[in-house]
Write an enzyme that holds these catalytic residues in place. Structure first.
Site, PDB file in Angstrom:
ATOM      1  N   SER A  76      -3.262   4.052   6.492  1.00 20.85           N
ATOM      2  CA  SER A  76      -4.542   4.023   5.476  1.00 20.85           C
ATOM      3  C   SER A  76      -5.423   4.959   6.110  1.00 20.85           C
ATOM      4  O   SER A  76      -6.224   4.655   6.967  1.00 20.85           O
ATOM      5  CB  SER A  76      -4.922   2.498   5.327  1.00 20.85           C
ATOM      6  N   HIS A 101      -1.526   6.320   3.223  1.00 22.52           N
ATOM      7  CA  HIS A 101      -1.827   5.385   2.257  1.00 22.52           C
ATOM      8  C   HIS A 101      -3.638   5.648   2.058  1.00 22.52           C
ATOM      9  O   HIS A 101      -4.431   5.936   2.902  1.00 22.52           O
ATOM     10  CB  HIS A 101      -1.932   4.183   2.825  1.00 22.52           C
ATOM     11  N   ASP A 103      -6.768   4.600  -0.429  1.00 23.39           N
ATOM     12  CA  ASP A 103      -7.430   3.610  -1.062  1.00 23.39           C
ATOM     13  C   ASP A 103      -8.540   4.107  -1.946  1.00 23.39           C
ATOM     14  O   ASP A 103      -9.667   4.673  -1.438  1.00 23.39           O
ATOM     15  CB  ASP A 103      -8.135   2.744  -0.119  1.00 23.39           C
ATOM     16  N   MET A 105     -11.306   3.121  -4.630  1.00 26.09           N
ATOM     17  CA  MET A 105     -12.025   1.861  -5.105  1.00 26.09           C
ATOM     18  C   MET A 105     -13.324   2.431  -5.994  1.00 26.09           C
ATOM     19  O   MET A 105     -14.072   3.438  -5.800  1.00 26.09           O
ATOM     20  CB  MET A 105     -12.694   1.107  -3.789  1.00 26.09           C
ATOM     21  N   HIS A 134      -3.379   4.064  -3.853  1.00 29.47           N
ATOM     22  CA  HIS A 134      -3.634   2.656  -4.128  1.00 29.47           C
ATOM     23  C   HIS A 134      -4.895   2.702  -4.866  1.00 29.47           C
ATOM     24  O   HIS A 134      -6.167   2.745  -4.536  1.00 29.47           O
ATOM     25  CB  HIS A 134      -3.722   1.641  -2.750  1.00 29.47           C
ATOM     26  N   MET A 136      -7.441   0.772  -6.765  1.00 36.25           N
ATOM     27  CA  MET A 136      -8.392  -0.350  -7.174  1.00 36.25           C
ATOM     28  C   MET A 136      -9.384  -0.065  -7.998  1.00 36.25           C
ATOM     29  O   MET A 136     -10.731  -0.038  -7.666  1.00 36.25           O
ATOM     30  CB  MET A 136      -8.906  -0.748  -5.810  1.00 36.25           C
ATOM     31  N   MET A 205      -0.832  -7.511  -1.430  1.00 36.91           N
ATOM     32  CA  MET A 205      -1.990  -7.455  -0.769  1.00 36.91           C
ATOM     33  C   MET A 205      -1.959  -8.471   0.238  1.00 36.91           C
ATOM     34  O   MET A 205      -1.861  -9.803  -0.063  1.00 36.91           O
ATOM     35  CB  MET A 205      -3.244  -7.501  -1.352  1.00 36.91           C
ATOM     36  N   ASP A 243       0.034  -4.846   2.866  1.00 38.74           N
ATOM     37  CA  ASP A 243      -1.400  -3.930   3.146  1.00 38.74           C
ATOM     38  C   ASP A 243      -2.418  -4.991   3.186  1.00 38.74           C
ATOM     39  O   ASP A 243      -2.810  -5.683   2.642  1.00 38.74           O
ATOM     40  CB  ASP A 243      -1.792  -3.228   1.762  1.00 38.74           C
TER      41      ASP A 243
HETATM   42  C1  DX5 Z   1      -8.116  -2.874   1.671  1.00 37.75           C
HETATM   43  C2  DX5 Z   1      -7.028  -1.641   1.473  1.00 37.75           C
HETATM   44  C3  DX5 Z   1      -6.278  -1.353   2.764  1.00 37.75           C
HETATM   45  C4  DX5 Z   1      -7.017  -1.146   3.974  1.00 37.75           C
HETATM   46  C5  DX5 Z   1      -6.107  -1.578   5.195  1.00 37.75           C
HETATM   47  O1  DX5 Z   1      -8.644  -2.663   0.264  1.00 37.75           O
HETATM   48  O2  DX5 Z   1      -6.151  -1.828   0.600  1.00 37.75           O
HETATM   49  O3  DX5 Z   1      -5.339  -0.190   2.732  1.00 37.75           O
HETATM   50  O4  DX5 Z   1      -7.347   0.197   4.547  1.00 37.75           O
HETATM   51  O5  DX5 Z   1      -6.734  -1.627   6.550  1.00 37.75           O
HETATM   52  P1  DX5 Z   1      -6.701  -2.671   7.714  1.00 37.75           P
HETATM   53  O6  DX5 Z   1      -5.155  -2.222   8.210  1.00 37.75           O
HETATM   54  O7  DX5 Z   1      -7.545  -2.099   8.635  1.00 37.75           O
HETATM   55  O8  DX5 Z   1      -6.741  -4.118   7.194  1.00 37.75           O
HETATM   56 ZN    ZN Z   2      -4.759  -0.044   0.160  1.00 43.20          ZN
END
Ligand code: DX5
Ligand code: ZN
Length: 290
Positions: A76, A101, A103, A105, A134, A136, A205, A243
């Site tokens: 990620s 990956h 993220d 947001m 991903h 969000m 998740m 994740d």
């Molecule tokens: C949280 C993200 C994850 C996060 C995972 O909202 O979707 O992808 O980056 O990071 P770790 O592995 O550090 O929990």
């Molecule tokens: Zn994620």
């Protein structure tokens, strides 16, 4: 001036001008030309090892029709060193990770803002990894096309964020991308059974979405197991990704629950040796299968 000397000088000037021109051409090379959509498609095809018409990223046995899971790591980017993003992404690619990956947001669906389209577009130019985006964000349909154009390969939409998940998943597929459906830790598995025929991956998740580096929520393992059984019984061949909070302390439990795509932020990018950590994950996958 003697004619012979004149010729020499003219030749030297020509060589000089040619080298300037060549340098300029090289500097103007558009990196997008190096990682073209076609080469990316070839990479995705290699990852999607079965070239089944159904587009699943697992291998289908032509005789029995049953699927064999392919284990994939998706480091990620949220945990990467943003001041050295190219170096970090290059390190996981060189070490053999399947996915990156990413993220995204929006500060509304989750209580945090990360990065968006311009960052993905830039990273796309330096990487051939499969981008597992991903989202969000609320009402993801507003941005699906933009993320597809920015270089996403897999697009995850949250069941809780989308008013019409089936339409979103169909749209992702129609853009030639891999559709994935994501659920938060407390969303029941049954809520998404009806959407499974439209998705190639389910992302469960294992932390509340919004932040990296959180503690793993063990109660989500049961749900992953329930989904894995449902997928196996119905031979859907869908990937299950998990994740949040995954590391070598709980990886065996996660794989035992039936998960085959592992997102790992801190345990890859915050480790001392990023490439070594990627390789250790794959060694673990191989030992698990044996
Ligand atoms: C949280 C993200 C994850 C996060 C995972 O909202 O979707 O992808 O980056 O990071 P770790 O592995 O550090 O929990
Ligand atoms: Zn994620």
């Amino acid at each position: 001036m003697r004619p012979r000397l004149q010729i020499h000088i003219r030749l030297l000037v020509k060589i000089f001008l040619y080298s300037i021109n060549a340098t300029q051409k090289f500097c103007n090379t558009d990196l997008t030309q190096i990682v073209t959509p076609n080469t990316r498609a070839a990479v995705i095809k290699a990852v999607i090892m079965s070239t089944n018409a159904d587009n699943k990223t697992n291998i289908k046995n032509p005789d029995s029709g049953a699927y064999k899971k392919i284990y994939k790591l998706a480091p990620s980017m949220l945990a990467a060193d943003f001041t050295n993003l190219g170096r970090d992404v290059g390190a996981i690619e060189a070490a053999g990770a399947h996915y990156l990956h990413i993220d995204v947001m929006d500060g509304v669906f989750v209580n945090n803002i990360s990065f968006g389209l311009p960052v993905i577009e830039r990273v796309r130019k330096i990487s051939r990894l499969v981008f597992d985006v991903h989202l969000m964000i609320v009402e993801p349909s507003r941005y699906i096309e933009a993320f597809a154009n920015a270089g996403a390969d897999i697009i995850n939409v949250h069941a809780e964020a989308s008013p019409r998940p089936i339409e979103d998943l169909r749209q992702i597929k129609s853009l030639g991308k891999i559709p994935a459906l994501t659920i938060k830790p407390d969303t029941p598995a049954e809520d998404i059974y009806g959407y499974l025929p439209y998705t190639d991956m389910v992302l469960v998740m294992s932390v509340e979405p919004g932040f990296g580096g959180q503690a793993f929520l063990a109660h989500t393992l049961k749900k992953a197991e329930q989904l894995a059984n449902h997928i196996a019984v119905n031979n859907l061949g869908i990937d299950i990704e998990m994740d949040g909070g995954i590391g070598f302390n709980n990886l065996k439990d996660v794989l035992s629950a039936g998960v085959n795509v592992i997102v790992a932020g801190s345990s890859v990018f915050r480790s001392r040796n990023v490439g070594g950590s990627v390789r250790a994950f794959y060694d673990f996958f191989n030992d698990f299968v044996d």
